[in-house]
Design an enzyme around this catalytic site. Structure first.
Site, PDB file in Angstrom:
ATOM      1  N   SER A 109       0.844  -1.196   0.000  1.00 19.12           N
ATOM      2  CA  SER A 109       0.000   0.000   0.000  1.00 19.12           C
ATOM      3  C   SER A 109       0.879   1.245   0.000  1.00 19.12           C
ATOM      4  O   SER A 109       2.046   1.204   0.414  1.00 19.12           O
ATOM      5  CB  SER A 109      -0.912   0.003   1.232  1.00 19.12           C
ATOM      6  OG  SER A 109      -0.164   0.274   2.409  1.00 19.12           O
TER       7      SER A 109
ATOM      8  N   THR B 193     -15.635   4.072   9.595  1.00 16.84           N
ATOM      9  CA  THR B 193     -14.495   3.533  10.342  1.00 16.84           C
ATOM     10  C   THR B 193     -14.776   2.076  10.666  1.00 16.84           C
ATOM     11  O   THR B 193     -15.922   1.693  10.880  1.00 16.84           O
ATOM     12  CB  THR B 193     -14.226   4.306  11.648  1.00 16.84           C
ATOM     13  OG1 THR B 193     -13.137   3.680  12.338  1.00 16.84           O
ATOM     14  CG2 THR B 193     -15.433   4.315  12.563  1.00 16.84           C
TER      15      THR B 193
ATOM     16  N   SER C 205     -12.823   0.691  13.149  1.00 16.93           N
ATOM     17  CA  SER C 205     -12.141   0.554  14.432  1.00 16.93           C
ATOM     18  C   SER C 205     -13.151   0.527  15.572  1.00 16.93           C
ATOM     19  O   SER C 205     -13.865   1.516  15.800  1.00 16.93           O
ATOM     20  CB  SER C 205     -11.163   1.719  14.629  1.00 16.93           C
ATOM     21  OG  SER C 205     -10.766   1.829  15.982  1.00 16.93           O
TER      22      SER C 205
ATOM     23  N   ARG D 269     -12.390   0.629  18.644  1.00 17.90           N
ATOM     24  CA  ARG D 269     -11.928   1.613  19.615  1.00 17.90           C
ATOM     25  C   ARG D 269     -12.458   2.997  19.288  1.00 17.90           C
ATOM     26  O   ARG D 269     -12.974   3.707  20.161  1.00 17.90           O
ATOM     27  CB  ARG D 269     -10.389   1.643  19.649  1.00 17.90           C
ATOM     28  CG  ARG D 269      -9.812   2.750  20.525  1.00 17.90           C
ATOM     29  CD  ARG D 269      -8.328   2.957  20.239  1.00 17.90           C
ATOM     30  NE  ARG D 269      -8.050   3.295  18.852  1.00 17.90           N
ATOM     31  CZ  ARG D 269      -8.146   4.516  18.352  1.00 17.90           C
ATOM     32  NH1 ARG D 269      -8.518   5.537  19.112  1.00 17.90           N
ATOM     33  NH2 ARG D 269      -7.869   4.749  17.077  1.00 17.90           N
ATOM     34  N   ARG D 270     -12.342   3.401  18.020  1.00 20.24           N
ATOM     35  CA  ARG D 270     -12.822   4.717  17.625  1.00 20.24           C
ATOM     36  C   ARG D 270     -14.328   4.834  17.810  1.00 20.24           C
ATOM     37  O   ARG D 270     -14.836   5.826  18.329  1.00 20.24           O
ATOM     38  CB  ARG D 270     -12.434   5.002  16.168  1.00 20.24           C
ATOM     39  CG  ARG D 270     -10.950   5.279  15.986  1.00 20.24           C
ATOM     40  CD  ARG D 270     -10.570   5.373  14.529  1.00 20.24           C
ATOM     41  NE  ARG D 270      -9.148   5.714  14.376  1.00 20.24           N
ATOM     42  CZ  ARG D 270      -8.389   5.309  13.373  1.00 20.24           C
ATOM     43  NH1 ARG D 270      -8.899   4.528  12.425  1.00 20.24           N
ATOM     44  NH2 ARG D 270      -7.116   5.665  13.309  1.00 20.24           N
TER      45      ARG D 270
ATOM     46  N   ARG E   1     -13.743  -0.208   3.852  1.00 19.95           N
ATOM     47  CA  ARG E   1     -12.623  -1.076   3.516  1.00 19.95           C
ATOM     48  C   ARG E   1     -11.728  -0.426   2.465  1.00 19.95           C
ATOM     49  O   ARG E   1     -12.107   0.528   1.803  1.00 19.95           O
ATOM     50  CB  ARG E   1     -13.153  -2.420   2.994  1.00 19.95           C
ATOM     51  CG  ARG E   1     -13.939  -3.198   4.032  1.00 19.95           C
ATOM     52  CD  ARG E   1     -14.652  -4.385   3.427  1.00 19.95           C
ATOM     53  NE  ARG E   1     -15.385  -5.135   4.447  1.00 19.95           N
ATOM     54  CZ  ARG E   1     -16.271  -6.070   4.189  1.00 19.95           C
ATOM     55  NH1 ARG E   1     -16.552  -6.389   2.940  1.00 19.95           N
ATOM     56  NH2 ARG E   1     -16.895  -6.695   5.179  1.00 19.95           N
ATOM     57  N   GLY E   2     -10.539  -0.992   2.334  1.00 15.64           N
ATOM     58  CA  GLY E   2      -9.611  -0.519   1.319  1.00 15.64           C
ATOM     59  C   GLY E   2      -8.510   0.338   1.900  1.00 15.64           C
ATOM     60  O   GLY E   2      -8.541   0.728   3.071  1.00 15.64           O
ATOM     61  N   ASN E   3      -7.496   0.645   1.062  1.00 13.56           N
ATOM     62  CA  ASN E   3      -6.396   1.489   1.527  1.00 13.56           C
ATOM     63  C   ASN E   3      -6.852   2.939   1.605  1.00 13.56           C
ATOM     64  O   ASN E   3      -8.012   3.265   1.336  1.00 13.56           O
ATOM     65  CB  ASN E   3      -5.162   1.325   0.625  1.00 13.56           C
ATOM     66  CG  ASN E   3      -5.446   1.708  -0.819  1.00 13.56           C
ATOM     67  OD1 ASN E   3      -6.222   2.612  -1.101  1.00 13.56           O
ATOM     68  ND2 ASN E   3      -4.807   1.025  -1.759  1.00 13.56           N
TER      69      ASN E   3
ATOM     70  N   ARG F 203     -10.480   4.702   0.426  1.00 11.33           N
ATOM     71  CA  ARG F 203     -11.403   5.250   1.415  1.00 11.33           C
ATOM     72  C   ARG F 203     -11.748   6.707   1.114  1.00 11.33           C
ATOM     73  O   ARG F 203     -12.907   7.126   1.229  1.00 11.33           O
ATOM     74  CB  ARG F 203     -10.802   5.114   2.813  1.00 11.33           C
ATOM     75  CG  ARG F 203     -10.640   3.667   3.233  1.00 11.33           C
ATOM     76  CD  ARG F 203     -10.111   3.530   4.650  1.00 11.33           C
ATOM     77  NE  ARG F 203      -9.858   2.124   4.962  1.00 11.33           N
ATOM     78  CZ  ARG F 203     -10.025   1.577   6.159  1.00 11.33           C
ATOM     79  NH1 ARG F 203     -10.433   2.314   7.165  1.00 11.33           N
ATOM     80  NH2 ARG F 203      -9.779   0.302   6.352  1.00 11.33           N
TER      81      ARG F 203
ATOM     82  N   CYS G 291      -5.069  -5.575  18.552  1.00 14.90           N
ATOM     83  CA  CYS G 291      -5.344  -4.364  17.800  1.00 14.90           C
ATOM     84  C   CYS G 291      -6.810  -4.213  17.423  1.00 14.90           C
ATOM     85  O   CYS G 291      -7.190  -3.220  16.819  1.00 14.90           O
ATOM     86  CB  CYS G 291      -4.482  -4.332  16.526  1.00 14.90           C
ATOM     87  SG  CYS G 291      -4.668  -5.794  15.485  1.00 14.90           S
TER      88      CYS G 291
END
Length: 322
Positions: free
Chosen positions: A11, A132, A134, A136-137, A154-156, A160, A247
Site C-alpha cells: 500500500s 471507520t 475501528s 476503539r474509535r 474497507r480498502g487502503n 477510502r 489491535c
C-alpha cells in the site's frame, strides 16, 4: 556491502514507511536495504480479517516471512502489531513518532476545514454517516457524539477517500499520522485530542521487527530508533499484553514524556461507549513495561475485565471487520 531484505505490504502508506526505514539504513553506509513486497491474504481479501489468534493477516504473513528467513526486517505501523510477538522475533527499533491523534476527514467539496470538534458536529449535523472499522474509535466517539451513525469501510487510504468524496460517507475517522505522511494534511477537517479519544496503542509510530538472533540487522535498525518513541510504545504494548487485548479490541493508550517521567494514559471502553474505565499514571522511563502492566492490572480490577470479555464475545460473533 551486505544487502538486507526489508519486507512490507504494497500500500502507499506501507511503502512510504518502508522507504523511510530503508533510507535510514542506507545512509549508514554499511549495508544496502532492498524492499520486498509481501502480498498478504489481508491484501488479497481487500479487508482486515481476524484469525483465531486475533492477529491481523496483514502482519502475520509478513512475520512468517521473517521467521522463514525470506526477509531480514519487517516494517509495520506499530498499532497494527499483535500485543505478543511470535517466538524469536522482537521490535528492533521505533522511528520518531508522528501525530498520534485520530482525525476526521470530510468530502473535498465541503468548504469548511480546520474546525474543532464542536464545529465539526455543527457542520455535519446530528446523525452523520461516519466511516471507520475501528471498534476503539466507534466506542470512544459514541461517547462524544451519540447520534452519529458508524458504517464500516474497507480498502487502503486512497480507496477510502474516494468513497468519501463520492458521497458514501459524510466523514471518515483516520490516523492523522498516515494522512500527514502521505502529504494529505489538507484533508484533515478536525482532530480529536488525546483526552477526547485515546489513540490505539502504538498509533503514529513505525516499528521495525527483526529476528532476535540477527545481530547485524539489530545493529543497523537500532541506529534508526528514536529512544523516547520506543520507550513510549513499549509501555503501550505492555499495557495491551497485560489486558490480553489486541489491535481489534476497544483499548486506547498513549504514553508521553513529562518532566523526564513517562506518563501512560489508558482506557477500556464497551463497544457501545456506555462503559468507560480509564487510568493515568507516571513512572520512570526504565520501568516502561512495568508501568504498562501495572496500569493494565488497575483497569482490569476496576471493571475492565468484564468490558473486554463482553467485547471479545461480540467480536467473535462477527469476526470480519473493515
Amino acid at each position: 556491502m551486505k544487502t538486507v531484505r526489508l519486507g512490507t505490504r504494497g500500500s502507499p502508506l506501507a511503502l512510504w514507511q518502508a522507504r523511510t526505514v530503508a533510507n535510514a539504513v542506507n545512509l549508514q553506509g554499511t549495508a544496502s536495504c532492498k524492499i520486498l513486497i509481501v502480498k498478504t491474504s489481508g491484501d488479497q481479501l481487500g479487508k482486515t480479517k481476524i484469525d483465531l489468534d486475533g492477529k491481523r493477516l496483514f502482519v502475520k504473513e509478513i512475520e512468517e516471512a521473517l521467521i522463514d528467513d525470506e526477509i531480514d526486517l519487517a516494517v509495520h505501523s506499530a498499532k497494527d502489531m499483535p500485543g505478543t510477538l511470535p517466538a524469536g522475533l522482537k521490535i528492533g527499533s521505533v522511528l520518531r513518532r508522528e501525530d498520534p491523534r485520530d482525525a476526521f476527514v470530510i468530502p473535498q467539496k465541503t468548504p469548511v476545514k480546520d474546525m474543532d470538534f464542536g464545529g465539526l458536529v455543527e457542520s455535519l449535523g446530528d446523525s452523520p454517516r461516519i466511516g471507520t472499522g475501528s471498534v476503539r474509535r466507534i466506542a470512544q466517539i459514541k461517547r462524544l457524539w451519540p447520534s452519529a451513525i458508524f458504517l464500516p469501510i474497507r480498502g487502503n487510504l486512497d480507496t477510502r477517500l474516494q468513497k468519501l468524496d463520492a458521497g458514501e460517507y459524510d466523514a471518515l475517522v483516520l490516523a492523522a499520522a498516515g494522512l500527514k505522511r502521505l502529504g494529505l494534511s489538507h484533508r484533515i477537517a478536525a482532530t480529536l485530542s488525546i483526552e477526547q479519544c485515546l489513540p490505539a496503542p502504538g498509533q503514529g509510530a513505525i516499528a521495525v521487527e527483526i529476528r532476535e538472533s540477527d545481530r547485524l540487522v539489530s545493529s543497523l535498525v537500532t541506529q534508526c530508533s528514536d529512544v523516547r518513541s520506543k520507550i513510549a510504545v513499549s509501555a503501550e504494548r505492555a499495557l495491551v499484553a497485560g489486558l490480553g487485548g489486541d489491535c481489534q479490541t476497544p483499548i486506547g493508550a498513549f504514553a508521553q514524556f513529562i518532566d523526564e517521567e513517562l506518563e501512560l494514559r489508558a482506557a477500556v471502553t464497551s463497544l457501545d461507549g456506555a462503559k468507560y474505565i480509564t487510568h493515568c499514571q507516571r513512572g520512570h522511563p526504565k520501568d516502561a513495561i512495568s508501568l504498562g502492566h501495572e496500569i493494565a492490572e488497575r483497569l482490569l480490577t476496576k471493571g475492565g475485565a468484564e468490558i473486554l470479555a463482553e467485547a471479545l464475545k461480540s467480536l467473535a460473533e462477527a469476526p470480519e471487520r473493515a
